[in-house]
Design an enzyme around this catalytic site. Structure first.
Site, PDB file in Angstrom:
ATOM      1  N   HIS A   1      -0.897  -4.280  -0.392  1.00  0.00           N
ATOM      2  CA  HIS A   1      -0.875  -2.910  -0.929  1.00  0.00           C
ATOM      3  C   HIS A   1       0.183  -2.767  -2.021  1.00  0.00           C
ATOM      4  CE1 HIS A   1      -1.645   1.527   0.219  1.00  0.00           C
ATOM      5  NE2 HIS A   1      -1.105   1.497  -0.993  1.00  0.00           N
TER       6      HIS A   1
ATOM      7  N   ASN B   1      -5.669   2.908  -8.606  1.00  0.00           N
ATOM      8  CA  ASN B   1      -5.335   4.183  -9.282  1.00  0.00           C
ATOM      9  C   ASN B   1      -4.565   3.949 -10.583  1.00  0.00           C
ATOM     10  OD1 ASN B   1      -3.036   3.370  -7.846  1.00  0.00           O
ATOM     11  ND2 ASN B   1      -2.382   5.451  -7.365  1.00  0.00           N
TER      12      ASN B   1
ATOM     13  N   HIS C   1      -0.702   2.192   5.166  1.00  0.00           N
ATOM     14  CA  HIS C   1       0.630   2.818   5.364  1.00  0.00           C
ATOM     15  C   HIS C   1       0.740   3.847   6.486  1.00  0.00           C
ATOM     16  CE1 HIS C   1      -1.302   5.722   2.716  1.00  0.00           C
ATOM     17  NE2 HIS C   1      -1.081   5.026   1.624  1.00  0.00           N
TER      18      HIS C   1
ATOM     19  N   ASN D   1       4.374   9.131  -0.326  1.00  0.00           N
ATOM     20  CA  ASN D   1       3.257   9.707   0.399  1.00  0.00           C
ATOM     21  C   ASN D   1       2.508   8.608   1.156  1.00  0.00           C
ATOM     22  OD1 ASN D   1       1.375  11.553   1.263  1.00  0.00           O
ATOM     23  ND2 ASN D   1       0.082  11.316  -0.558  1.00  0.00           N
TER      24      ASN D   1
ATOM     25  N   ASP E   1       3.314  -1.110  -0.298  1.00  0.00           N
ATOM     26  CA  ASP E   1       2.981   0.096  -1.074  1.00  0.00           C
ATOM     27  C   ASP E   1       3.927   0.214  -2.281  1.00  0.00           C
ATOM     28  OD1 ASP E   1       1.695   2.331  -1.976  1.00  0.00           O
ATOM     29  OD2 ASP E   1       2.216   3.612  -0.294  1.00  0.00           O
TER      30      ASP E   1
ATOM     31  N   HIS F   1       7.695   3.947 -10.435  1.00  0.00           N
ATOM     32  CA  HIS F   1       7.678   5.142 -11.287  1.00  0.00           C
ATOM     33  C   HIS F   1       8.921   5.090 -12.162  1.00  0.00           C
ATOM     34  CE1 HIS F   1       4.334   7.173  -9.343  1.00  0.00           C
ATOM     35  NE2 HIS F   1       4.887   6.980  -8.156  1.00  0.00           N
TER      36      HIS F   1
END
Ligand code: DOR
Ligand code: ZN
Length: 428
Positions: free
Chosen positions: A66, A100, A237, A283, A310, A314
């Site tokens: 992930h 995404n 997750h 999240n 995950d 950013h």
């Protein structure tokens, strides 16, 4: 090209646990010699590198199921190359990358772009994940036959909930039919309009909370759909105790399901949000101590099969803003192994157990192989369990530094990462 990894503690759970040498010829393990006599040599080759692995543990190459590589479209946060540099530095020999991106990976062109770009890097192997729904819009299924043919390994709308249960049912049936895994980001969009875990702390901080049920309702739905269709689902997750309980019950009833959690959920609680620290915003959100304890129990009793990062880079543009406006996500590729090794020190997992969660089980779920045995591809992680270091997120390989573990004292890390017989990373 020959690689001889000498005198390491070779640990392949269920297969081998002892000191010895591994001989690699042209990317493939050609011999595994237990208790090899010092100085014992393989057949002499001209192009040979000998690695002294004394004091290290040599394990099947770690796989991160992930990861967000952000490429194409958000290369200011990460590129395929920088993400893979971070991956191999963290000991990962392969990663699955979430769809995404911009544009999203719901088609052949993006899947092929990712695979070809990754191949040119000669770092970790990348297995692209396509979207469940076209454009991540949750309305109609992507073309799974096309995604599979292009090289995708799974489908997921990670980052976005699939609100429509009928669409999720069809996704399982269609994906199961073409041999793609379904990875579910479990979130009820009607319950999840918040910035952190719901509870007293969120109230005090004046932030809207996300209840545990926002996750567990959809976990229970996915388990019901896996039971209905007979098609395995993989839960991404896991952060709450209710999810752990639901997965435990379902597995006991024989429902075909697997699940992962991430290092932040077994290491941190909502307390890390502290002074509105956006580096602890993701999240699903960090939860209570009860949830953290349940996640740790789920890891030790086998309810949670996989540790995945995950990794969600950013930039400061998205993170150095008001807490409720900050983006969700933290980077994780370069800290996961050290945080996993803490579980071994804390006796939550054995070292074998950790390698099951970070290599063997991801391989099994994805239909890959991770074996230290003659004839197998040489994907190996060499771990220095005693290495002490202070994690500096600014000095990592990722383009981003959004980590709540910045400044943490760590013990144990990857010393070397070998992908298809090539040394793609060495710690110095
Ligand atoms: O924290 C998160 N960040 N959770 C997700 O589901 C998506 C991810 C991202 O893409 O940034
Ligand atoms: Zn997600």
């Amino acid at each position: 090209m020959q690689l001889i990894i000498k005198n390491g503690h070779i640990l392949d759970p269920g297969n081998i646990d002892g000191t010895g040498d591994i001989i690699v010829d042209d990317g493939v393990i050609s011999a595994v010699k237990r208790n090899a006599a010092p100085g014992a040599q393989a057949e002499k080759k001209s192009d040979v590198r000998v690695i002294d692995a004394t004091g290290w543990v040599v394990v099947p190459g770690l796989i991160d199921m992930h990861v967000h590589l952000r490429d194409p479209g958000q290369e200011y946060k990460e590129s395929i190359e920088t993400g893979l540099r971070a991956a191999v530095a963290g000991g990962f020999t392969a990663v699955c990358c979430m769809p995404n991106t911009c544009p999203v990976n719901d088609n052949r062109q993006i899947t092929e772009y990712i695979i070809h770009t990754a191949e040119k890097c000669h770092l970790a192997r990348v297995y692209p994940v396509g979207t469940i729904s076209r454009g991540l819009a949750g309305k109609e299924l992507s073309d799974y036959g096309e995604l599979k043919a292009a090289g995708a390994i799974a489908v997921s709308d990670d980052g976005m909930p699939v609100a429509d249960s009928q669409l999720m049912r069809r996704a399982l049936e269609y994906a199961g039919g073409v041999g793609l895994k379904v990875i579910s980001h479990c979130e009820d969009p009607y319950l999840s309009d918040g910035a952190m875990n719901e509870g007293a702390m969120a109230t005090r901080m004046g932030l809207a909370g996300i209840p545990n049920a926002a996750e567990s309702i959809i976990v229970m739905r996915e388990l019901a759909l896996a039971e209905l269709t007979g098609i395995p689902v993989h839960i991404a997750h896991v952060s709450t105790r209710q999810s752990v309980h639901a997965i435990r019950d379902a597995k006991q009833r024989g429902v075909p399901a697997t699940a992962e959690t991430a290092p932040h959920y077994f290491t941190l609680t909502e307390q890390a949000v502290g002074e509105y620290d956006t580096r602890a915003k993701m999240n699903p959100p960090l939860r209570s101590e009860k949830d953290r304890a349940a996640v740790r129990r789920g890891l030790s009793d086998g309810v949670l099969d996989v540790i995945a990062t995950d990794h969600a880079p950013h930039s400061i543009l998205e993170k150095e803003v008001e807490f409720d406006r900050a983006a969700n996500g933290i980077i994780g590729l370069e800290t996961a192994l050290s945080l996993g090794l803490r579980l071994v020190t804390e006796k939550v997992l054995s070292l074998e157990g950790l390698i099951e969660k970070m290599a063997k089980n991801p391989a099994r779920i994805l239909g890959l192989t991770r074996e230290i045995t003659p004839g197998a591809p040489a994907n190996l992680t060499l771990i220095d369990p005693d290495a002490l270091y202070t994690y500096d997120a600014e000095k990592g390989f990722s383009k981003s530094s959004n980590s709540p573990f910045h400044g943490w004292e760590m013990k144990g890390r990857a010393a070397m990462t070998v992908v298809d017989g090539c040394v793609v990373y060495e710690q110095n």
